[in-house]
Structure formats: C-alpha cells, structure tokens
Design an enzyme around this catalytic site. Structure first.
Site, short mmCIF file in Angstrom:
data_model
loop_
_atom_site.label_atom_id
_atom_site.label_comp_id
_atom_site.label_asym_id
_atom_site.label_seq_id
_atom_site.Cartn_x
_atom_site.Cartn_y
_atom_site.Cartn_z
N ASP A 120 5.46 1.23 16.00
CA ASP A 120 6.07 -0.02 16.44
C ASP A 120 5.57 -1.15 15.52
O ASP A 120 5.53 -0.97 14.30
CB ASP A 120 5.77 -0.25 17.93
CG ASP A 120 6.60 -1.36 18.55
OD1 ASP A 120 7.72 -1.05 19.01
OD2 ASP A 120 6.15 -2.52 18.58
N ASP A 247 13.97 8.55 20.82
CA ASP A 247 13.67 7.12 20.76
C ASP A 247 14.97 6.33 20.74
O ASP A 247 15.72 6.39 19.77
CB ASP A 247 12.84 6.81 19.51
CG ASP A 247 12.33 5.38 19.47
OD1 ASP A 247 12.91 4.51 20.15
OD2 ASP A 247 11.35 5.12 18.76
N HIS A 275 10.25 6.16 22.69
CA HIS A 275 9.66 5.23 21.73
C HIS A 275 8.13 5.23 21.80
O HIS A 275 7.47 5.25 20.77
CB HIS A 275 10.20 3.82 21.97
CG HIS A 275 9.71 2.81 20.99
ND1 HIS A 275 10.02 2.87 19.65
CD2 HIS A 275 8.87 1.74 21.16
CE1 HIS A 275 9.43 1.86 19.02
NE2 HIS A 275 8.73 1.17 19.91
#
Length: 297
Positions: A120, A247, A275
């Site tokens: 991320d 994801d 995710h």
C-alpha cells in the site's frame, strides 16, 4: 511545530496477537514508534504499512521471520499506530513522509543491508527510500502497491472513496480495514486497528493519504513518483513481488503492469487474499519471505 495528538498508551494494552514491546525515536520533532525484534546484529527486515493500518498489520508475518533469525523493524508512520499524529491534514505530504522515514531508518536506526517489505502506501515511501539510499537496501519485497506519477488511471470507485474521505472527519477505520480483507478478521482485531485513532483529530493522517495521490503529472508528489519509478528500473537488487489474488483496490493485473514497469518478474500470487494480504495470509507470507531470504543470502 504542528499541533500533535499522542494516543494514550492504554489504548494499546492487550491487543490480540501483538506481544511486541514499543520502541521510540525523536524524528523531525515527532515521537515515532517502531517495533524492533530479533538479533540486533542481523541485517534488518524493514516492514512498512500503508493506509489506514499500522505495525499491527505485520503481526502474523513476523513469527516466521523471527524464527529464521532475522531482525524485524516495523515503523508506524506519522499519524498512525503509536507514532505522534499531526492533526492538520495539510501537514501530510509525500515528501514529508519520506523525509521522516529516512530520518528514522537512516539517521536514527542506521539500517544497513536491509530487506524492505512494502505494501500500500508503504510502497511509495519505502521504494523512494530504496532509490535514495541504495547503500542501505539489499533486497525488496513488493506487495499490492504502486507509485503515483500523475499518469496513473484512477477508477470511479476510487474517486468516490476520495470524496468520502475528504468530507468525513471521523473516518471509519475499522470499516475500511474490514472491507479490504477476504476473510473477516473479527471484532477484536478490527478494534486493534482502530486503537490508535481515539479521536477524529487523530485520523488526519489516514484522511490525508488518499488526498495526497497526484492526479496530474504536475501535481505535488508526481515528479518524485516519476523519478522513483525511473530509478527503480536501474536498482539492481533481488526483488520478490507478492500479490493477492483478490485485491479489488490494486488487482493482480495492476501488479503485473507494475512489475513490468519496474523491470521485475511477474508477481507470485497469494491465494485467498484481498488488499490487506498480511491479514488474510500473514503466516504464508512470512514463511515465503523467510524462504526467499534464505535463497538469496
């Protein structure tokens, strides 16, 4: 100095699956928190979280790495976890996050021969550290992330999410985490993700990240993202790419395009994960990284 919120220590008592002692450093006028586990003389594995998580995200990944004898350093970015939280959304920027993390990793901890594990927003921050401090980084593990150059395509769903974040002062952290897991983590774990954010003012950092994404090549942060992308292609370090099979935010097709863009092999697929793949498949990821590190030693 910005107005800063510091989450009370009692919010972090008895979190499930998280027996690790806190460590603190003063960087850029902020008290930053990090975990530092394992042998002090071992080359560090540095694991960087993203939005809106904190070092708790890696609690399942750590045991296989520690069992393999690695030192694990897991920072909380400013605005997250046990780190200080500037309360003005405008304080946060890509440059500032990168400067603060470099202050912690290079100046305070003096990491050398590090393996950087990024996911991320840990990707844009950590990958920039790697290209700006190549003497300190020996390997990369890249998971469900990317770089923001102002050229990237953003979906209508993301635009709606950004608008929601911009107008929502009391951001529902637990809902965001829960919605990005393939398997519901349960109320106790969701509460642990919410623990750092005891007031709406504490959520400024979490609100800032979506607003920081440059939507045009001349927007703030875009030039730096372009520079990091170009430099990564020339950074000759062993790289493991892992990507969740489910994801919805950064799908596997995005991972494949990103691998191609930075000149790396196609990502290995992490089954049964969304995710926040560390939450869905943390033990598997920890074992895979430990095996890969053994093979590249």
């Amino acid at each position: 100095m910005p107005d800063v919120h510091r989450t009370p220590d009692e919010r972090f008592a008895d979190l499930p699956g998280f027996p690790y002692a806190p460590h603190y450093a003063q960087v850029a006028g902020l008290r930053l928190h990090h975990l530092d586990e394992g042998p002090a003389d071992a080359p560090p594995v540095v694991l960087l979280h993203g939005e809106p998580t904190w070092s708790y995200l890696y609690r399942k990944v750590l045991p296989p790495l520690l069992e393999a004898g690695h030192r694990c350093v897991v920072p909380d970015m400013p605005g997250f976890g046990r780190s200080d939280k500037p309360t003005d959304v405008a304080w946060y920027s890509y440059d500032r996050h990168c400067e603060v993390m470099a202050g912690l990793l290079a100046d305070h901890l003096d990491v050398r021969g590090a393996t950087l594990v990024v996911q991320d927003w840990g990707g844009p921050v950590g990958l920039r550290f790697a290209v700006e401090h190549p003497d300190r980084v020996a390997r990369l593990v890249v998971m469900d992330t990317g770089l923001f150059t102002g050229h990237q395509r953003m979906s209508e769903a993301w635009t709606a999410f950004r608008d929601f974040v911009e107008r929502t002062e009391d951001l529902p952290i637990g809902m965001l985490v829960r919605g990005a897991c393939a398997t519901d983590p349960g109320d106790d774990v969701v509460a642990a993700y919410e623990a750092p954010f005891d007031t709406p003012a504490a959520k400024a950092g979490a609100r800032a990240f979506p607003l920081m994404i440059p939507l045009a090549p001349d927007a703030p942060g875009a030039e730096a993202g372009q520079r990091v992308l170009a430099a990564l292609r020339g950074l000759d370090v062993p790289t493991l790419m892992l990507w969740a099979d489910g994801d919805p935010i950064l799908p596997l097709s995005t991972g494949r395009r990103f691998a191609e863009a930075i000149g790396r092999p196609e990502p290995e697929v992490v089954p049964g994960a969304s995710h926040f793949l560390q939450e869905d498949a943390g033990e598997w990821i920890g074992r895979r990284i430990a095996a890969w590190l053994a093979g590249t030693a």
